[in-house]
Design a protein around this motif. Structure first.
Motif, PDB file in Angstrom:
ATOM      1  N   GLU A  29      68.228  30.163  59.287  1.00 38.21           N
ATOM      2  CA  GLU A  29      66.797  30.024  59.003  1.00 38.21           C
ATOM      3  C   GLU A  29      66.058  29.379  60.156  1.00 38.21           C
ATOM      4  O   GLU A  29      64.929  29.774  60.482  1.00 38.21           O
ATOM      5  CB  GLU A  29      66.614  29.222  57.704  1.00 38.21           C
ATOM      6  N   VAL A  30      66.678  28.399  60.816  1.00 32.38           N
ATOM      7  CA  VAL A  30      66.036  27.786  61.984  1.00 32.38           C
ATOM      8  C   VAL A  30      65.977  28.782  63.133  1.00 32.38           C
ATOM      9  O   VAL A  30      64.988  28.825  63.881  1.00 32.38           O
ATOM     10  CB  VAL A  30      66.777  26.502  62.395  1.00 32.38           C
ATOM     11  N   ASP A  31      67.008  29.617  63.273  1.00 31.55           N
ATOM     12  CA  ASP A  31      66.964  30.683  64.287  1.00 31.55           C
ATOM     13  C   ASP A  31      65.752  31.582  64.062  1.00 31.55           C
ATOM     14  O   ASP A  31      65.038  31.946  65.016  1.00 31.55           O
ATOM     15  CB  ASP A  31      68.242  31.532  64.230  1.00 31.55           C
ATOM     16  N   GLN A  32      65.517  31.955  62.819  1.00 29.94           N
ATOM     17  CA  GLN A  32      64.390  32.831  62.488  1.00 29.94           C
ATOM     18  C   GLN A  32      63.055  32.146  62.769  1.00 29.94           C
ATOM     19  O   GLN A  32      62.137  32.758  63.340  1.00 29.94           O
ATOM     20  CB  GLN A  32      64.480  33.242  61.021  1.00 29.94           C
ATOM     21  N   LEU A  33      62.951  30.883  62.409  1.00 24.46           N
ATOM     22  CA  LEU A  33      61.724  30.140  62.678  1.00 24.46           C
ATOM     23  C   LEU A  33      61.480  30.010  64.176  1.00 24.46           C
ATOM     24  O   LEU A  33      60.341  30.122  64.647  1.00 24.46           O
ATOM     25  CB  LEU A  33      61.804  28.755  62.041  1.00 24.46           C
ATOM     26  N   SER A  71      54.808  33.150  69.526  1.00 23.96           N
ATOM     27  CA  SER A  71      53.461  32.564  69.589  1.00 23.96           C
ATOM     28  C   SER A  71      53.346  31.492  70.659  1.00 23.96           C
ATOM     29  O   SER A  71      52.241  31.135  71.064  1.00 23.96           O
ATOM     30  CB  SER A  71      53.091  31.962  68.229  1.00 23.96           C
ATOM     31  N   HIS A  72      54.495  30.966  71.135  1.00 28.78           N
ATOM     32  CA  HIS A  72      54.496  29.945  72.186  1.00 28.78           C
ATOM     33  C   HIS A  72      55.511  30.337  73.271  1.00 28.78           C
ATOM     34  O   HIS A  72      56.560  29.707  73.419  1.00 28.78           O
ATOM     35  CB  HIS A  72      54.876  28.570  71.615  1.00 28.78           C
ATOM     36  N   PRO A  73      55.248  31.388  74.034  1.00 27.33           N
ATOM     37  CA  PRO A  73      56.235  31.844  75.037  1.00 27.33           C
ATOM     38  C   PRO A  73      56.567  30.794  76.075  1.00 27.33           C
ATOM     39  O   PRO A  73      57.657  30.827  76.671  1.00 27.33           O
ATOM     40  CB  PRO A  73      55.554  33.061  75.669  1.00 27.33           C
ATOM     41  N   LYS A 103      57.245  23.987  74.562  1.00 26.75           N
ATOM     42  CA  LYS A 103      58.072  22.875  75.020  1.00 26.75           C
ATOM     43  C   LYS A 103      59.338  22.693  74.190  1.00 26.75           C
ATOM     44  O   LYS A 103      60.278  22.023  74.632  1.00 26.75           O
ATOM     45  CB  LYS A 103      57.254  21.585  74.977  1.00 26.75           C
ATOM     46  N   VAL A 104      59.370  23.255  72.996  1.00 27.06           N
ATOM     47  CA  VAL A 104      60.498  23.038  72.096  1.00 27.06           C
ATOM     48  C   VAL A 104      61.618  24.031  72.414  1.00 27.06           C
ATOM     49  O   VAL A 104      61.378  25.237  72.523  1.00 27.06           O
ATOM     50  CB  VAL A 104      60.074  23.196  70.623  1.00 27.06           C
ATOM     51  N   THR A 105      62.829  23.529  72.555  1.00 30.99           N
ATOM     52  CA  THR A 105      63.985  24.393  72.785  1.00 30.99           C
ATOM     53  C   THR A 105      64.814  24.488  71.506  1.00 30.99           C
ATOM     54  O   THR A 105      64.760  23.604  70.643  1.00 30.99           O
ATOM     55  CB  THR A 105      64.871  23.854  73.908  1.00 30.99           C
ATOM     56  N   THR A 145      55.175  23.290  64.819  1.00 30.34           N
ATOM     57  CA  THR A 145      53.722  23.325  64.684  1.00 30.34           C
ATOM     58  C   THR A 145      53.043  22.558  65.813  1.00 30.34           C
ATOM     59  O   THR A 145      52.035  23.001  66.378  1.00 30.34           O
ATOM     60  CB  THR A 145      53.293  22.742  63.326  1.00 30.34           C
ATOM     61  N   ASN A 146      53.605  21.398  66.159  1.00 31.90           N
ATOM     62  CA  ASN A 146      53.006  20.531  67.182  1.00 31.90           C
ATOM     63  C   ASN A 146      53.487  20.853  68.593  1.00 31.90           C
ATOM     64  O   ASN A 146      53.037  20.227  69.554  1.00 31.90           O
ATOM     65  CB  ASN A 146      53.313  19.070  66.863  1.00 31.90           C
ATOM     66  N   ASP A 147      54.435  21.796  68.711  1.00 28.56           N
ATOM     67  CA  ASP A 147      55.002  22.144  70.015  1.00 28.56           C
ATOM     68  C   ASP A 147      55.543  20.896  70.707  1.00 28.56           C
ATOM     69  O   ASP A 147      55.278  20.627  71.875  1.00 28.56           O
ATOM     70  CB  ASP A 147      53.945  22.829  70.893  1.00 28.56           C
TER      71      ASP A 147
END
Length: 392
Positions: free
Chosen positions: A234-238, A245-247, A250-252, A282-284
């Motif tokens: 599920e985290v993979d899908q998210l 939407s954020h190519p 900052k989040v890996t 959401t907050n990147d």
């Protein structure tokens, strides 16, 4: 903005057979062999989706509005009994963590709940001749007897919330358990009772008042585990949605694992804290979204003042070394912690620690940072803290 959504509606497929069970198939213990039983209590730490799931259940079954547009594209929409049960039931939904304005007493709290239930019943069933001072269970029984044996699905969220309020006495806690027992136990109008909380019922009910419930905890029961917390898949899908939407976000993916993974279900499956994952995407930003209050802060009191060995073992966990512990969820309470195992049990229940195969550990960086701050007040933990800092 991308919608961070995980479909957990398959839970409804497990509840529908329980709703459909005939009364004749229910034993004196409330168990329907082969189909389940109609009293379910899900206990999980906060921030693991209990309220979201409770709201979903009420929205699907309740007659109050048409929820087809919400559910038809979800997993439950493909279920053969979808239309048979969607918005076809009377639902009584209570969020026990909602307080009266300026609440200073248990009487204010419980009166608000009872008065609102009575007024709702009078409005929906005027022929039942309900009086304002009727007991809630008497009022519902009037409805059951006069309205063609109408039954209700009860969705009760955060049932043990009041036990963490300082103004509630021990006698009042017993009164509240008696209230729930009178409302639910052996009542012919109960079609399903779905209840959530933090601590298991056994912690609060010493007798038979609520023994009709089958409890499903994170550490002891496998059933329903997949519906609380996010799995790896599920985290993979998210994360895939997030990257679209954020190519240049900052989040890996590895960062999500380090910060928010580390909890375990009874079956051994790893799960992420859902609230923190959603806020991070959401907050990147990979950051600490864990907040503490009330009984959570009191646990740190016990760490500081009661058992020195707890601080030493936490220092080991900060260094990445799991510690053996006899975790008993029913023994966890923030008010009476006297042994190391009781403190660790409370920390598991309140999601400070993760538990697997007889060992407790700090689940992730988000919680490690909180515990490191606490251990800084203890000299014996300084070496372990320094080691963990040097590894970063």
């Amino acid at each position: 903005m991308a919608l961070h959504f995980v479909d957990k509606s398959a839970l409804l497929k497990e509840l529908i057979p329980i709703v459909e069970q005939p009364d004749s198939s229910v034993t004196k213990q409330g168990i329907n062999k082969g189909k389940g039983q109609k009293y379910i209590c899900i206990t999980r730490p906060r921030r693991f989706g209990k309220t979201v799931m409770a709201n979903m259940i009420a929205s699907f079954f309740g007659k109050g509005h048409d929820s087809r547009s919400i559910f038809e594209k979800m997993t439950i929409g493909k279920y053969e009994h979808f239309e048979k049960h969607r918005n076809q039931h009377h639902v009584i939904s209570i969020a026990f963590n909602e307080m009266p304005r300026d609440c200073q007493s248990y009487r204010q709290y419980i009166d608000r709940i009872q008065n609102r239930l009575i007024q709702d019943l009078k409005r929906m069933f005027p022929k039942a001749e309900i009086a304002d001072d009727d007991a809630v269970w008497d009022a519902i029984n009037n409805v059951f007897e006069l309205e063609d044996s109408i039954k209700f699905i009860f969705v009760l969220d955060e049932w043990d919330y009041i036990f963490h309020r300082k103004f509630v006495t021990e006698i009042e806690k017993e009164e509240f358990v008696d209230f729930l027992s009178g409302l639910l136990k052996d009542q012919p109008y109960v079609e399903l009772a779905y209840m959530t909380g933090i601590l298991p019922i056994a912690k609060y009910s010493s007798g038979s008042e609520l023994n009709m419930f089958c409890e499903y905890t994170m550490a002891a029961e496998e059933k329903f585990s997949e519906y609380f917390g996010f799995t790896e898949t599920e985290v993979d899908q998210l994360y895939a949605v997030y990257k679209k939407s954020h190519p240049t976000g900052k989040v890996t993916r590895e960062g999500l694992r380090i910060w928010y993974d580390g909890y375990y279900t009874r079956s051994g499956e790893r799960v992420y804290n859902p609230r923190s994952v959603v806020l991070s995407l959401t907050n990147d930003n990979l950051g600490n979204y864990w907040t503490s209050a009330g009984p959570y802060d009191e646990i740190f009191y016990y760490i500081r003042n009661n058992v020195a060995a707890v601080r030493d073992d936490l220092a080991l966990m900060v260094s990445g070394i799991p510690v053996r512990s006899k975790v008993r969820e029913y023994a966890a309470t923030s008010m009476k912690l006297t042994t190391k195992d009781e403190i660790f049990s409370a920390m598991v229940v309140y999601d400070f620690l993760s538990y697997e195969n007889g060992y407790v550990s700090i689940p992730n960086k988000e919680l490690a940072d909180c515990i490191i701050l606490e251990l800084k007040v203890n000299h014996t933990a300084q070496e372990a803290i320094q080691q963990i800092k040097e590894k970063k």
